[in-house]
Structure formats: structure tokens, C-alpha cells
Write a protein that holds these residues in place. Structure first.
Motif, PDB file in Angstrom:
ATOM      1  N   MET A   1      77.614  73.818  55.392  1.00  0.00           N
ATOM      2  CA  MET A   1      77.049  73.300  56.539  1.00  0.00           C
ATOM      3  C   MET A   1      77.486  72.370  57.475  1.00  0.00           C
ATOM      4  N   ARG A   3      80.642  72.474  58.631  1.00  0.00           N
ATOM      5  CA  ARG A   3      81.388  73.556  59.607  1.00  0.00           C
ATOM      6  C   ARG A   3      80.407  73.727  60.646  1.00  0.00           C
ATOM      7  N   LYS A   4      79.199  74.141  60.344  1.00  0.00           N
ATOM      8  CA  LYS A   4      78.093  74.773  61.136  1.00  0.00           C
ATOM      9  C   LYS A   4      77.762  73.309  62.049  1.00  0.00           C
ATOM     10  N   THR A   8      78.370  73.361  65.967  1.00  0.00           N
ATOM     11  CA  THR A   8      77.313  72.961  67.090  1.00  0.00           C
ATOM     12  C   THR A   8      77.583  71.839  67.877  1.00  0.00           C
ATOM     13  N   LYS A  68      70.267  69.728  56.978  1.00  0.00           N
ATOM     14  CA  LYS A  68      69.541  70.999  57.541  1.00  0.00           C
ATOM     15  C   LYS A  68      68.556  70.242  58.049  1.00  0.00           C
ATOM     16  N   TYR A  71      69.902  68.585  61.603  1.00  0.00           N
ATOM     17  CA  TYR A  71      70.454  69.772  62.227  1.00  0.00           C
ATOM     18  C   TYR A  71      69.601  70.371  62.967  1.00  0.00           C
TER      19      TYR A  71
END
Length: 130
Positions: A1, A3-4, A8, A68, A71
Motif C-alpha cells: 500500500m 508503494r501505491k 500516487t 486505505k 488514500y
């Protein structure tokens, strides 16, 4: 997560720089000072939240669930807030009146506020348990 989130954040940052330069150079001649100021507000908030995502990705005390939620709130918030501002302020250039989407700007702002609140509450609860 993480890395994402970092990818972004980097994408949002690059896009903010590109849009900022576009606004300062290409749009300066076609937007009113008020429209240009609004456009710059969208760019500024997008960049703030790119940095916010970098910060959030570095916080090891945040659970995967909190990451999450933050994000998704930030991504949707930037899309609604900054994205709608970009569309609303460039109606002179696009010849499309996006007034109908004006209601999403404050929704996007609320989502960004909620992301910060989730961070605050999560860190507060974590530290009060220790």
C-alpha cells in the motif's frame, strides 16, 4: 500500500507542477485574474495533498485500514476539489460550461478535511493507548 501511495503522490505532484506551469504561462493570457487565482488554488491544494500522501506513507503507526481510508479520501478529494476547479475556471478555453459540476468542489474539500481528521484520530488513539 505504501508503494501505491507514494506513486500516487508522485503523480499528483508532477501533475500539479505541469498544471501550475500551464496556468502561469498558457492560461495567463486567456483567464481573468479571478479565474487564474482559482486555478492556482486547485494546483496548490493538489500539491499540498501530494505531500500529505508522502507523509502518510511514511507513518509506520498507521494501520493498513487507515492508510486505505486516507488514500481514498485524498484521491477522491483532489479529483473533486482540484479537478472541478480546473474545469470550472477554464470554461473560456474549452467553451464548455461545467457549472453543473460545481457542487462537487465543496464535497472534495470535505473529503480532504476528513482525510486529515482520520489521520488525527488514528494517531491520537494510537498514542493514547501507549
Amino acid at each position: 500500500m505504501e508503494r501505491k501511495i507514494i506513486l500516487t503522490a508522485a503523480f499528483l505532484g508532477v501533475l500539479a507542477i505541469i498544471l501550475g506551469a500551464f496556468g502561469a504561462h498558457a492560461l495567463k493570457a486567456v483567464l481573468s485574474p479571478e479565474q487564474l487565482t482559482s486555478f492556482e488554488t486547485g494546483v496548490r491544494y493538489q500539491m499540498y495533498h501530494a505531500f500529505f500522501l508522502f507523509f502518510v506513507a511514511s507513518r509506520k503507526e498507521l494501520s493498513l485500514k487507515a492508510l486505505k481510508v486516507i488514500y481514498n479520501l485524498v484521491l477522491t478529494g483532489v479529483l473533486f476539489f482540484s479537478g472541478s476547479i480546473y474545469l470550472l475556471t477554464t470554461k473560456n478555453v474549452t467553451s464548455v460550461d461545467f457549472k453543473i459540476i460545481g457542487f462537487v468542489t465543496p464535497i472534495g474539500g470535505l473529503l480532504l478535511i476528513f482525510a486529515w481528521i482520520v489521520l488525527f484520530v488514528t494517531i491520537f488513539k494510537k498514542n493514547s493507548q501507549n
